[in-house]
Design a protein around this motif. Structure first.
Motif, PDB file in Angstrom:
ATOM      1  N   VAL A 142       0.809  -1.225   0.000  1.00 24.44           N
ATOM      2  CA  VAL A 142       0.000   0.000   0.000  1.00 24.44           C
ATOM      3  C   VAL A 142       0.839   1.270   0.000  1.00 24.44           C
ATOM      4  O   VAL A 142       0.292   2.376   0.041  1.00 24.44           O
ATOM      5  N   ALA A 143       2.152   1.131  -0.052  1.00 22.70           N
ATOM      6  CA  ALA A 143       3.051   2.285   0.141  1.00 22.70           C
ATOM      7  C   ALA A 143       2.726   3.460  -0.775  1.00 22.70           C
ATOM      8  O   ALA A 143       2.746   4.619  -0.341  1.00 22.70           O
ATOM      9  N   ASP A 144       2.424   3.185  -2.033  1.00 29.79           N
ATOM     10  CA  ASP A 144       2.170   4.274  -2.984  1.00 29.79           C
ATOM     11  C   ASP A 144       0.864   5.009  -2.701  1.00 29.79           C
ATOM     12  O   ASP A 144       0.630   6.097  -3.245  1.00 29.79           O
ATOM     13  N   HIS A 145       0.019   4.424  -1.874  1.00 27.46           N
ATOM     14  CA  HIS A 145      -1.277   5.042  -1.573  1.00 27.46           C
ATOM     15  C   HIS A 145      -1.269   5.813  -0.258  1.00 27.46           C
ATOM     16  O   HIS A 145      -2.268   6.472   0.060  1.00 27.46           O
ATOM     17  N   LEU A 146      -0.197   5.741   0.515  1.00 27.35           N
ATOM     18  CA  LEU A 146      -0.185   6.366   1.833  1.00 27.35           C
ATOM     19  C   LEU A 146      -0.022   7.878   1.706  1.00 27.35           C
ATOM     20  O   LEU A 146       0.856   8.357   0.984  1.00 27.35           O
ATOM     21  N   PRO A 147      -0.843   8.649   2.430  1.00 27.34           N
ATOM     22  CA  PRO A 147      -0.797  10.102   2.320  1.00 27.34           C
ATOM     23  C   PRO A 147       0.326  10.741   3.133  1.00 27.34           C
ATOM     24  O   PRO A 147       0.667  11.898   2.917  1.00 27.34           O
ATOM     25  N   GLY A 148       0.897   9.989   4.075  1.00 27.86           N
ATOM     26  CA  GLY A 148       1.909  10.553   4.959  1.00 27.86           C
ATOM     27  C   GLY A 148       1.273  11.179   6.190  1.00 27.86           C
ATOM     28  O   GLY A 148       0.081  11.517   6.190  1.00 27.86           O
ATOM     29  N   GLY A 149       2.056  11.324   7.245  1.00 25.01           N
ATOM     30  CA  GLY A 149       1.564  11.957   8.453  1.00 25.01           C
ATOM     31  C   GLY A 149       0.818  11.036   9.395  1.00 25.01           C
ATOM     32  O   GLY A 149       0.334  11.477  10.436  1.00 25.01           O
ATOM     33  N   GLN A 150       0.697   9.760   9.036  1.00 25.41           N
ATOM     34  CA  GLN A 150       0.005   8.809   9.902  1.00 25.41           C
ATOM     35  C   GLN A 150       0.966   8.244  10.943  1.00 25.41           C
ATOM     36  O   GLN A 150       2.168   8.130  10.705  1.00 25.41           O
ATOM     37  N   VAL A 151       0.418   7.866  12.077  1.00 28.99           N
ATOM     38  CA  VAL A 151       1.196   7.087  13.035  1.00 28.99           C
ATOM     39  C   VAL A 151       1.285   5.660  12.486  1.00 28.99           C
ATOM     40  O   VAL A 151       0.272   5.072  12.105  1.00 28.99           O
ATOM     41  N   GLU A 152       2.488   5.124  12.428  1.00 32.92           N
ATOM     42  CA  GLU A 152       2.671   3.764  11.928  1.00 32.92           C
ATOM     43  C   GLU A 152       3.169   2.864  13.056  1.00 32.92           C
ATOM     44  O   GLU A 152       4.066   3.239  13.817  1.00 32.92           O
ATOM     45  N   TYR A 153       2.574   1.683  13.131  1.00 31.85           N
ATOM     46  CA  TYR A 153       2.911   0.738  14.192  1.00 31.85           C
ATOM     47  C   TYR A 153       3.208  -0.622  13.558  1.00 31.85           C
ATOM     48  O   TYR A 153       2.296  -1.380  13.218  1.00 31.85           O
ATOM     49  N   PRO A 154       4.493  -0.961  13.342  1.00 38.95           N
ATOM     50  CA  PRO A 154       4.825  -2.291  12.821  1.00 38.95           C
ATOM     51  C   PRO A 154       4.683  -3.354  13.915  1.00 38.95           C
ATOM     52  O   PRO A 154       5.196  -3.186  15.023  1.00 38.95           O
ATOM     53  N   ILE A 155       3.961  -4.404  13.621  1.00 35.47           N
ATOM     54  CA  ILE A 155       3.807  -5.530  14.541  1.00 35.47           C
ATOM     55  C   ILE A 155       4.872  -6.547  14.163  1.00 35.47           C
ATOM     56  O   ILE A 155       4.696  -7.342  13.231  1.00 35.47           O
ATOM     57  N   ARG A 156       5.995  -6.492  14.824  1.00 36.27           N
ATOM     58  CA  ARG A 156       7.148  -7.312  14.437  1.00 36.27           C
ATOM     59  C   ARG A 156       7.033  -8.708  15.033  1.00 36.27           C
ATOM     60  O   ARG A 156       7.017  -8.884  16.247  1.00 36.27           O
ATOM     61  N   ILE A 157       6.942  -9.681  14.146  1.00 36.12           N
ATOM     62  CA  ILE A 157       6.673 -11.058  14.539  1.00 36.12           C
ATOM     63  C   ILE A 157       7.914 -11.900  14.296  1.00 36.12           C
ATOM     64  O   ILE A 157       8.404 -11.984  13.151  1.00 36.12           O
ATOM     65  N   PRO A 158       8.455 -12.554  15.307  1.00 37.62           N
ATOM     66  CA  PRO A 158       9.626 -13.417  15.126  1.00 37.62           C
ATOM     67  C   PRO A 158       9.318 -14.541  14.139  1.00 37.62           C
ATOM     68  O   PRO A 158       8.244 -15.148  14.195  1.00 37.62           O
ATOM     69  N   MET A 159      10.236 -14.791  13.235  1.00 35.17           N
ATOM     70  CA  MET A 159      10.050 -15.849  12.245  1.00 35.17           C
ATOM     71  C   MET A 159      10.465 -17.196  12.843  1.00 35.17           C
ATOM     72  O   MET A 159      11.478 -17.794  12.473  1.00 35.17           O
ATOM     73  N   VAL A 160       9.674 -17.662  13.812  1.00 37.55           N
ATOM     74  CA  VAL A 160       9.934 -18.946  14.476  1.00 37.55           C
ATOM     75  C   VAL A 160       8.651 -19.748  14.473  1.00 37.55           C
ATOM     76  O   VAL A 160       7.555 -19.211  14.275  1.00 37.55           O
ATOM     77  N   THR A 161       8.764 -21.058  14.684  1.00 37.64           N
ATOM     78  CA  THR A 161       7.594 -21.923  14.645  1.00 37.64           C
ATOM     79  C   THR A 161       6.925 -22.056  16.004  1.00 37.64           C
ATOM     80  O   THR A 161       5.774 -22.463  16.094  1.00 37.64           O
ATOM     81  N   GLU A 162       7.628 -21.702  17.092  1.00 41.84           N
ATOM     82  CA  GLU A 162       7.051 -21.861  18.410  1.00 41.84           C
ATOM     83  C   GLU A 162       5.871 -20.911  18.602  1.00 41.84           C
ATOM     84  O   GLU A 162       5.836 -19.815  18.062  1.00 41.84           O
ATOM     85  N   ARG A 163       4.920 -21.314  19.425  1.00 45.51           N
ATOM     86  CA  ARG A 163       3.685 -20.561  19.597  1.00 45.51           C
ATOM     87  C   ARG A 163       3.870 -19.307  20.446  1.00 45.51           C
ATOM     88  O   ARG A 163       3.412 -18.231  20.083  1.00 45.51           O
ATOM     89  N   PHE A 164       4.549 -19.403  21.583  1.00 44.23           N
ATOM     90  CA  PHE A 164       4.465 -18.346  22.578  1.00 44.23           C
ATOM     91  C   PHE A 164       5.179 -17.036  22.222  1.00 44.23           C
ATOM     92  O   PHE A 164       4.666 -15.969  22.557  1.00 44.23           O
ATOM     93  N   PRO A 165       6.308 -17.049  21.558  1.00 39.57           N
ATOM     94  CA  PRO A 165       6.901 -15.745  21.215  1.00 39.57           C
ATOM     95  C   PRO A 165       5.963 -14.875  20.387  1.00 39.57           C
ATOM     96  O   PRO A 165       5.809 -13.681  20.646  1.00 39.57           O
TER      97      PRO A 165
END
Length: 239
Positions: free
Chosen positions: A52-75
């Protein structure tokens, strides 16, 4: 009970990768959102945001939900706990939050984990998107199923014996989340004599898309965003 004075949480499907496959509703919400959240790897850029990058107007608060690339459930569960807590702050302040979801939010989408944590406290709306399943069928150029076929969807990580059982009498099937399970899946399809009925799709609708008969796929490891489509009756939709 949702608090009517709070902001609204949107889970917005953004499709399989082609930015032009955004719905008009998704585009409107994304451009008008004061807070934009999206899944991202623990290191590197977010695929969802890049769509969606080309559609973003700018000035928004952005919150990346960083997810560990692991198979375990709890992290990963800890990540969703933290994201729900952090995004609640914006919602309680009366700001709407749009969460980007690759494909469709409720078709194996990670948004469901935020939904489960937040639906009782806030108003939540899910905006459907073009799923990877529909995109892969379009890229292959063949219907997923025809007439009275039963369509079966199987995640690649499932146990080999369970997969074999599900596929043994299949009419039409999609094996999703192929990734590092590719060789296991191919072996099962060979054993069940389904290879000639199978098509392989990698990164559907993206610039680096690959589409080919499964029999032509080499020994390279498949990416997570790959799928195998099977139709046992061949081109059953033709006369």
């Amino acid at each position: 009970m949702a608090n009517k004075t709070s902001g609204k949480l949107y889970g917005v499907g953004i499709g399989p990768g082609d930015p032009e496959l955004l719905t008009l509703k998704a585009l409107r919400l994304i451009q008008g959102a004061p807070v934009l959240a999206y899944p991202a790897p623990d290191v590197g850029d977010s695929l969802a945001r890049s769509i969606v990058a080309d559609h973003l107007p700018g000035g928004q608060v952005e919150y990346p939900i960083r997810i560990p690339m692991v198979t375990e459930r709890f992290p990963a569960q800890d990540v969703y706990d933290k994201a729900a807590e952090d995004l609640s702050v914006y919602l309680e302040a009366g700001q709407d939050v749009v969460v980007l979801c690759e494909g469709d939010p409720f078709f194996y989408g990670s948004f469901m984990y935020l939904f489960g944590r937040m639906m009782e406290r806030f108003e939540v709306e899910v905006v459907p998107g073009v799923s990877s399943l529909m995109a892969c069928a379009a890229m292959v150029g063949a219907p997923l199923a025809a007439r009275n076929d039963v369509m079966t969807i199987i995640p690649g990580p499932v146990d080999a014996e369970i997969m074999k059982q599900r596929l043994r009498n299949v009419q039409a099937a999609a094996i999703i989340k192929v990734g590092r399970h590719f060789e296991k899946i191919r072996s099962i399809l060979e054993e069940l004599d389904l290879v000639d009925c199978a098509r392989y799709v990698e990164r559907a609708t993206m610039d680096n898309q690959k589409v080919m008969p499964l029999s032509e796929v080499g020994d390279a490891k498949a990416p997570y965003f790959s799928m195998i489509l099977i139709h046992k009756r061949g081109e059953a939709w033709t006369l």
